[in-house]
Enzyme design. Structure first.
Site, PDB file in Angstrom:
ATOM      1  N   ASP A  45     -25.523 -35.162  30.456  1.00  0.00           N
ATOM      2  CA  ASP A  45     -24.418 -35.942  29.899  1.00  0.00           C
ATOM      3  C   ASP A  45     -23.121 -35.330  30.458  1.00  0.00           C
ATOM      4  OD1 ASP A  45     -22.350 -36.809  28.266  1.00  0.00           O
ATOM      5  OD2 ASP A  45     -23.653 -37.031  26.537  1.00  0.00           O
ATOM      6  N   LYS A  49     -15.174 -35.735  27.449  1.00  0.00           N
ATOM      7  CA  LYS A  49     -14.068 -35.385  26.542  1.00  0.00           C
ATOM      8  C   LYS A  49     -13.832 -33.887  26.442  1.00  0.00           C
ATOM      9  CE  LYS A  49     -14.178 -39.529  23.765  1.00  0.00           C
ATOM     10  NZ  LYS A  49     -14.908 -40.123  22.655  1.00  0.00           N
ATOM     11  N   ASP A  79     -24.597 -38.548  38.626  1.00  0.00           N
ATOM     12  CA  ASP A  79     -23.942 -39.785  39.058  1.00  0.00           C
ATOM     13  C   ASP A  79     -22.480 -39.766  38.609  1.00  0.00           C
ATOM     14  OD1 ASP A  79     -24.798 -39.965  36.296  1.00  0.00           O
ATOM     15  OD2 ASP A  79     -24.044 -42.022  36.364  1.00  0.00           O
ATOM     16  N   THR A 120     -35.995 -38.690  38.110  1.00  0.00           N
ATOM     17  CA  THR A 120     -36.153 -38.618  36.666  1.00  0.00           C
ATOM     18  C   THR A 120     -35.907 -40.023  36.101  1.00  0.00           C
ATOM     19  OG1 THR A 120     -33.824 -38.138  36.312  1.00  0.00           O
ATOM     20  CG2 THR A 120     -35.304 -36.241  36.534  1.00  0.00           C
TER      21      THR A 120
HETATM   22  C1  LIG Z   1     -28.669 -38.595  30.651  1.00  0.00           C
HETATM   23  S1  LIG Z   1     -29.886 -37.569  29.915  1.00  0.00           S
HETATM   24  C2  LIG Z   1     -30.807 -37.071  31.323  1.00  0.00           C
HETATM   25  C3  LIG Z   1     -32.216 -36.710  30.979  1.00  0.00           C
HETATM   26  C4  LIG Z   1     -33.095 -36.320  32.176  1.00  0.00           C
HETATM   27  N1  LIG Z   1     -32.630 -35.074  32.780  1.00  0.00           N
HETATM   28  C5  LIG Z   1     -33.129 -37.406  33.224  1.00  0.00           C
HETATM   29  O1  LIG Z   1     -32.538 -37.234  34.311  1.00  0.00           O
HETATM   30  O2  LIG Z   1     -33.767 -38.437  32.970  1.00  0.00           O
HETATM   31  C6  LIG Z   1     -28.903 -36.143  29.508  1.00  0.00           C
HETATM   32  C7  LIG Z   1     -29.655 -35.084  28.760  1.00  0.00           C
HETATM   33  O3  LIG Z   1     -28.926 -33.856  28.678  1.00  0.00           O
HETATM   34  C8  LIG Z   1     -29.127 -33.302  27.406  1.00  0.00           C
HETATM   35  N2  LIG Z   1     -28.099 -32.309  27.001  1.00  0.00           N
HETATM   36  C9  LIG Z   1     -28.256 -31.386  26.033  1.00  0.00           C
HETATM   37  N3  LIG Z   1     -27.153 -30.650  25.882  1.00  0.00           N
HETATM   38  C10 LIG Z   1     -26.266 -31.094  26.759  1.00  0.00           C
HETATM   39  C11 LIG Z   1     -24.939 -30.724  27.067  1.00  0.00           C
HETATM   40  N4  LIG Z   1     -24.282 -29.750  26.428  1.00  0.00           N
HETATM   41  N5  LIG Z   1     -24.331 -31.405  28.033  1.00  0.00           N
HETATM   42  C12 LIG Z   1     -24.973 -32.375  28.666  1.00  0.00           C
HETATM   43  N6  LIG Z   1     -26.223 -32.788  28.432  1.00  0.00           N
HETATM   44  C13 LIG Z   1     -26.873 -32.155  27.472  1.00  0.00           C
HETATM   45  C14 LIG Z   1     -29.154 -34.525  26.520  1.00  0.00           C
HETATM   46  O4  LIG Z   1     -29.798 -34.280  25.321  1.00  0.00           O
HETATM   47  C15 LIG Z   1     -29.961 -35.499  27.374  1.00  0.00           C
HETATM   48  O5  LIG Z   1     -31.323 -35.338  27.139  1.00  0.00           O
END
Ligand SMILES: C[S@@+](CC[C@H](N)C(=O)[O-])C[C@H]1O[C@@H](n2cnc3c(N)ncnc32)[C@H](O)[C@@H]1O
Length: 136
Positions: A45, A49, A79, A120
């Site tokens: 993610d 912000k 991305d 992924t």
């Molecule tokens: C968009 S998903 C991507 C999941 C997987 N890596 C994929 O490519 O399909 C982002 C993942 O990052 C995890 N995440 C956990 N802590 C985070 C953080 N502090 N910053 C960004 N992402 C985090 C979220 O829970 C989520 O599962």
């Protein structure tokens, strides 16, 4: 997690483990210091912000340094142009070395196979939408 575990068992993989953890900041409770060769941060993610929540911000970099071997490598695939730019700034700030930067993975014929062949879930969605995938 079930799909991954099932795959690794079926393929008799010896180097996989799955951890369902509430907070990535607690990773040091589960992984011994200086035992990882590489860390892959795949489509996190972008946390637009709050910089401190970005997975390539200082507090996480300190954690990665603790877990990685001295010459360890961090890979980022995203991305998000904002997260990519932020990460480049962090790299410059902390005088880290960029081993490879690819600004558009799918338009660069020299991109390593592992970057193009392994998708992924989120990468599949982004590629379908025609978003630019970046790698550091
Ligand atoms: C968009 S998903 C991507 C999941 C997987 N890596 C994929 O490519 O399909 C982002 C993942 O990052 C995890 N995440 C956990 N802590 C985070 C953080 N502090 N910053 C960004 N992402 C985090 C979220 O829970 C989520 O599962």
């Amino acid at each position: 997690m079930w799909v991954g575990a099932n795959y690794s068992l079926t393929h008799q993989m010896q180097n996989t483990a799955f951890l369902r953890a509430y907070n990535i900041g607690h990773l040091e409770h589960y992984i011994p210091e200086h035992c990882l060769e590489e860390i892959w941060i795949i489509f996190p993610d972008p946390q637009l912000k709050k910089d401190r929540k970005k997975l390539t911000s200082t507090r996480f970099s300190k954690l990665y340094k603790k877990l990685l071997i001295p010459d360890g490598t961090i890979h980022l695939k995203t991305d998000s142009s904002e997260l990519f730019k932020f990460t480049l700034e962090q790299i410059e700030l902390y005088n880290l070395t960029i081993l490879r930067q690819i600004d558009n993975v799918y338009a660069d014929p020299s991109a390593p196979e592992e970057l193009v062949d392994i998708h992924t879930y989120y990468e599949g969605l982004h590629v379908k939408k025609g978003r630019t995938i970046r790698y550091l």
